[in-house]
Structure formats: C-alpha cells, structure tokens
Write an enzyme that holds these catalytic residues in place. Structure first.
Site, PDB file in Angstrom:
ATOM      1  CB  CYS A 353      -0.951  -0.010   1.196  1.00  0.00           C
ATOM      2  SG  CYS A 353      -0.085  -0.123   2.762  1.00  0.00           S
ATOM      3  CD  GLU A 387      -3.053  -2.430  -1.374  1.00  0.00           C
ATOM      4  OE1 GLU A 387      -3.129  -1.304  -0.846  1.00  0.00           O
ATOM      5  OE2 GLU A 387      -2.832  -3.455  -0.714  1.00  0.00           O
TER       6      GLU A 387
END
Ligand code: SAM
Length: 395
Positions: A353, A387
């Site tokens: 992330c 992401e």
C-alpha cells in the site's frame, strides 16, 4: 509573488510548477491551474509555495465540503479517470527512477469512487466531532464523509448528540454485514446501547458491551473481523485484487506457501484450495484469533497461523515455494529482506500500500528476483494512496 502554471502532481498530490527553472511544490492545485504563489520555503533544489490567488482554476468535480481543510482526499477535485491515470503514471515513474524498469500497466482495478470506506476513526475536541487534519491534531468538524459507507454516515447525527452530553475522545465505526462501534470516553453503557440500536457490536473503552461479531465476504469466504484486527478498507476492490492474485497461484502446484503479515487470514484461506499448505504470520493477537476462527468457518484444514512479528520467525522457514508479503506502509524490515533472499523461495507476491517502500524493498529483492508482472488497484479513491501487486520470480 510569482505566476506559476501547474505542470503535474507529485506522488502526494502536490502540484509541481517552475519558477526560473527551479521546481516549486504548491499544495491544493491541480494540473493546468495557473496560480499566483508566495514562496514559503527555499530549499537547495526546490521551493515550496502557497497559493495566494487562482488566475486560472481548472474545473473541480469533487463533492466534499471539507476537501480544502481536511486533507484526507487531496485528489477529490480531480476527474476520476484522471486520478487513475495519475496513479498509473506515478508507479511507472517510481519503477523507472528507482529500479530502471519500464513497466507496462493495464487498467487500474477499481470500483466505486465514493462511499467505499468500511472503517472510519473520528475524534472529539471542544464539543466538535470530526477527523484530524492530515499530519496534525487540528479537528475538522464533519457531518458526513463522502468516502465512508453511507451506513457509517447514518450514525454521525447520533454521535453528535452524544458528544454534547458526555466526555468522549475517540470513535471507531466499522461497517460490513453489520456495524461495529467503539467509543473511548466516559459514557454510561446503557446510554450507548439505547442510542445505537443499529450497531450489533459495541465496545466501550475497548470492552465489549454488546457482543456479536461482524463479518465480511470475500470471494465466497466469510471473515470475522474484531475491533483491533486489520481489514482492507475497501472490500470490493480487495476482492478484485485477491481474485487476480489467485490467477498467479492456481495451476502452479505450490506445495508450501508463506503468508507474511496475514491479518485475519484472508489470503491464506482464499488460496488454500490451490496449494499444499499455507503458514500465516501476524503480530496482532486478535487478528490471529480471527484467522483461526475464519479457517474453521470456511472449512479449511491446510492452513496454520503464528502470532508473532515476521522478523522474529522468518528464519524458521525452509523449502518455501511461494512467499506472499503484504506488509504495513513501512514495508519490510532489513532482517526480513535478508532472510527472504537467503530462503530461496521460488516465487514472491508482494502486495503493497506504499509504493515508496515497495520500490525500496524490490531494489534489494532484485538481487535474486525479477519482476514478472505488476498490477495496481485503486483501493483508496480520491486519496494519493495506491495498492501495487508484484509477482516476482527467482532469477
Ligand atoms: C497491510 S495489512 C495486511 C493484512 C492481510 N494480508 C489482509 O489482506 O487482510 C498488514 C498486517 O501486518 C500486521 N503487522 C504489522 N507489523 C507486523 C510485523 N512486524 N510482523 C507481523 N505482522 C505485522 C498488521 O497487524 C496487519 O494485520
């Protein structure tokens, strides 16, 4: 004062322009804006500025009344397709600059632009309820949040009444099949039970006062989620990511798989039927308890979980075919990177992330691994977060 045209946004959604050839970073601008700026800081290689006036302001499309002060969604004013394109370009640029790789990216996996967040944390200050402004403890009062699920927003009125009468500090609301509410402060238990009839699981100062677990469903599997367990904030995009991760795994005949930073065991459980055995490692005890429970309710037998820090246990594993890494924003610690390199795992799937720590770790891992494939997903629309999922193969 200087007139500057914004040429692009950087990774943190801050506008970039030039003054006499020197780069200037200007928050709260979008590509195409022309602004009058005041220089607020001069660094050796770049300047930092503040908008004094918009000479040309390109059309803003956001629907959030707090976007200027909150800071949580710096891209919300941008057309959604442009947001996706920006994230794609940033990742390409990071891979090129840090790893010398020209990567190809297909369309960004995404879903709804608004009302996707299944968890929010609110704070109370001077009888006001809201978010902390990014990187500060200044409170931004809100009536609703356009990225939170609508069912979460439905509780805000009730919370506003409550904070006027009682001393409350922090509030967490999670919304999946049912709602979880956690309040830190001084409020009678019965008041909460009476006021939040639509919350099925309520905690007061971390103690459950209304029992009942909340669950969510990912690719046909059910997952229990406790108050302190990590769970991806965007369930729909998370399902799309894991569906694609399965395509890396199915038909590969992996015998032994490691699922590092496994949370409530989602990845371990959804891949169990495609592999010989999976071991998950996770530091938060509640998450591991959820993972063990989730394994049972999904009738999975070839998965086990260890509750500890990855760095404490990583050197115990041998003959691993696939290592899945899904760390927090800080990425891998040095010991874990070194051990993963020595373990000689055949393949790696790195889910990240934070692209900054991802490319830092990939730089180390690239001593032994090639990036075979990469895709990105917009788990956090309107924010600068993205992401990235990389499939690595031993050289
Ligand atoms: C990005 S989440 C991934 C969770 C899981 N893979 C999922 O998709 O739900 C990172 C997880 O790592 C855990 N964690 C953080 N530091 C850790 C460490 N040093 N060792 C093990 N787990 C850690 C967090 O509690 C969190 O559950």
């Amino acid at each position: 004062m200087y007139k500057v045209e914004i040429e692009k946004l950087n990774y943190f959604a801050i506008g970039i322009g030039k003054i006499d050839g020197k780069i200037i970073f200007i928050p709260k601008t979008l590509k195409g804006d022309i602004v009058l700026v005041k220089i607020v800081k001069e660094n050796k290689n770049y300047l930092e500025g503040r908008v004094v006036e918009y000479i040309k302001k390109i059309k803003r499309v956001g629907h959030c009344p707090y976007s200027d002060i909150c800071g949580g969604c710096p891209l919300i004013d941008m057309n959604y397709d442009d947001q996706l394109e920006l994230k794609k370009e940033e990742i390409k640029d990071l891979f090129k600059r840090n790893l010398g790789l020209d990567i190809r990216l297909n369309d960004v996996l995404h879903d709804e632009q608004y009302h996707y967040r299944n968890k929010i944390t609110l704070h109370v200050k001077n009888n006001k309820l809201g978010y902390y402004q990014e990187k500060s403890n200044n409170l931004v009062e809100i009536d609703k949040c356009v990225i939170a699920k609508k069912e979460i927003n439905e509780e805000i009125d009730n919370l506003k009444k409550l904070i006027k009468k009682y001393d409350i500090k922090d509030i967490i609301i999670r919304c999946h099949d049912k709602k979880l509410l956690s309040i830190t402060g001084n409020v009678p238990k019965q008041v909460l039970l009476d006021a939040f009839l639509f919350c099925d699981n309520i905690y007061l100062n971390n103690v459950p006062i209304k029992d009942g677990y909340i669950t969510d469903n990912i690719l046909g599997n059910t997952f229990r989620i406790s108050l302190h367990s990590f769970f991806q904030v965007n369930t729909k995009v998370c399902s799309k990511i894991f569906d694609k991760v399965i395509s890396y795994i199915a038909n590969k005949d992996y015998k032994k798989v490691l699922d590092l930073y496994c949370g409530t065991g989602i990845i371990s459980i959804i891949i169990a039927k495609y592999v010989g055995e999976v071991v998950g490692v996770e530091v938060v005890r509640d998450a591991v308890e959820d993972a063990c429970y989730n394994k049972k309710i999904n009738n999975v037998s070839n998965v086990s979980f260890i509750c500890d820090k990855v760095e404490n246990r990583i050197d115990e594993f041998k003959n691993i075919d696939l290592t899945i890494i899904d760390p927090p924003r800080s990425g891998l610690d040095k010991k874990s990177v070194k051990t993963i390199l020595e373990m000689n795992t055949k393949d790696i799937i790195y889910i990240s992330c934070n692209p900054i720590t991802l490319v830092r770790d990939l730089k180390e891992l690239s001593n032994k691994y090639n990036v075979e494939d990469i895709f990105i997903a917009d788990m956090f629309p309107n924010t600068y977060h993205v992401e990235s999922i990389c499939f690595l193969k031993a050289k």
